[in-house]
Write an enzyme that holds these catalytic residues in place. Structure first.
Site, short mmCIF file in Angstrom:
data_model
loop_
_atom_site.label_atom_id
_atom_site.label_comp_id
_atom_site.label_asym_id
_atom_site.label_seq_id
_atom_site.Cartn_x
_atom_site.Cartn_y
_atom_site.Cartn_z
CG ASN A 6 -1.97 1.06 1.19
OD1 ASN A 6 -2.03 1.87 0.27
ND2 ASN A 6 -2.81 1.08 2.21
CG ASP A 141 -8.37 4.97 -2.90
OD1 ASP A 141 -8.91 4.27 -2.03
OD2 ASP A 141 -7.42 5.73 -2.66
CB SER A 202 -0.01 12.71 4.36
OG SER A 202 0.89 12.37 5.37
N GLY A 319 -4.16 9.04 10.49
CA GLY A 319 -3.12 9.33 11.47
C GLY A 319 -3.35 10.59 12.28
CB ILE A 320 -4.51 14.03 11.43
CG1 ILE A 320 -3.30 14.43 10.58
CG2 ILE A 320 -5.03 15.24 12.19
CD1 ILE A 320 -3.60 15.44 9.50
CD GLU A 371 -6.05 2.96 3.20
OE1 GLU A 371 -4.97 2.76 2.62
OE2 GLU A 371 -6.67 4.04 3.11
#
Length: 387
Positions: A6, A141, A202, A319-320, A371
């Site tokens: 990934n 996606d 990101s 992640g954030i 994912e």
């Protein structure tokens, strides 16, 4: 076995699954540090290997690592490679075996998705150089967003041009949204869920889920659009490009790269991540960037709240969301149409974690998205269909 790779903008995650969807091993190659690092967790301990930055074939490196660690005996143990495709201009399905049409679709649109598509093409070529009979499966996606209605995906330009050149909203982060959606469907015990999912990393985007399907999403024709991101501008007036062209004396392709890699939070602060911004709020540029970033998220949230009217849950992921509690608090504090509140301290022990207090009118969850598992799931569906 299935090896999923990934590709992100700064790292490659890899996961090995057996044909019963059991995860055997996982790791990550970090390309944003020098020397490059291969990180993995074994028996709850994290290990880091320093890599040669000049090693061009990262797939070969992963295979040799797995053999060296006796996780696999030989290359032939891997019968399928799974790769996430971020940008294609066709809806091939949730997954498909790689063919020339898909390869060309990816290769022709590296300018529209420079961060991911170039690396995806490189990865495919690296696998082909391994001289293996393993099949390559591409997971898309955009497939999750195929349910978006025409009035949402149509871009307001001459439709003769738009249809001929497939200029429309595609939506991205579909694999992540699909995973969170399934988790919530299972948790709530129904398929027709109404959700607002905020994938913050990101690259970031917001998705409205209506009756269990994608209703609308913030990213449009490319992953450059939508909310402000780490290095991507998000939505801007296209006329800005005219002034940038004069000021920077660059081609349109170079300017799109500039908006992808040197804009967003980085353009405002010269910091590459929201973490660096949030930890230095004494700086006025950082304070401004945090306000703009959270405003851009809330604007989409309110828009989708209005469209859905009734919401079963709000879901954060990425992640954030996992590591920047201040950012989540800031987002929630800017939503005034409904009462929302999250806990002061988040303890993330499960795949799905409730983070709202009893005062919140709508329950809020944080989903730890896997994912790679979603990719393996779609791969296995395709493999079983073709048996």
């Amino acid at each position: 076995m299935m090896l999923i790779i990934n590709i992100g903008s700064s790292s490659w995650k890899f996961c090995l699954f057996d044909m019963n969807l059991k995860q055997i091993f996982s790791g990550k190659i970090r390309l944003d540090v020098s020397p490059h690092q291969l990180k993995y967790i074994f028996d709850k301990n994290e290990y880091v290997y320093l890599l040669d930055d000049d090693h061009n074939n990262h797939v070969d490196l992963i295979i040799k690592f797995l053999i060296n660690k006796k996780i696999i005996k030989k290359l032939e143990d891997i019968t399928y490679f799974g790769i996430r495709a971020v940008y294609v201009k066709n809806f091939y399905g949730a997954s498909a075996f790689l063919n020339n049409e898909i390869y060309n679709d990816l290769n022709q649109h590296t300018d529209l998705c420079p961060i991911h598509n170039q690396n995806t093409i490189m990865l495919i070529n690296d696998i082909k150089h391994l001289n293996t009979s393993a099949k390559i499966i591409i997971i898309f996606d955009n497939w999750f967003h195929r349910s978006i209605n025409k009035n949402k995906y149509t871009i307001a330009i001459d439709q003769t041009i738009a249809i001929k050149h497939k200029i429309r909203k595609y939506g991205f982060h579909g694999i992540s949204f699909s995973y969170s959606n399934k988790i919530m469907q299972n948790y709530l015990g129904k398929q027709d869920v109404n959700l607002i999912i905020l994938h913050l990393g990101s690259g970031s985007s917001v998705c409205a889920i209506k009756n269990g399907k994608s209703f609308d999403t913030s990213m449009s024709y490319s992953p450059l659009s939508g909310i402000i991101m780490n290095t991507r501008s998000g939505d801007i007036d296209p006329s800005v490009l005219l002034t940038l062209k004069k000021v920077k004396n660059q081609s349109l392709k170079q300017l799109i790269l500039f908006l992808n890699q040197q804009s967003g939070l980085y353009g405002l602060t010269k910091h590459h991540s929201i973490s660096e911004v949030a930890n230095n709020l004494h700086n006025k540029n950082n304070e401004l960037a945090l306000e703009m970033y959270t405003d851009s998220i809330v604007d989409y949230f309110i828009k989708y709240l209005n469209h859905l009217q009734k919401i079963d849950a709000i879901v954060f992921s990425g992640g954030i969301s996992e590591f920047e509690h201040l950012v989540l608090e800031k987002i929630i504090s800017k939503i005034h149409l409904i009462n929302l509140e999250i806990n002061d301290h988040l303890i993330l022990t499960n795949t799905l974690n409730k983070i709202s207090t009893s005062k919140s009118q709508i329950p809020i969850y944080l989903c730890l998205v896997n994912e790679e598992h979603e990719i393996a799931y779609e791969m296995l569906n395709l493999i079983n269909k073709t048996k």
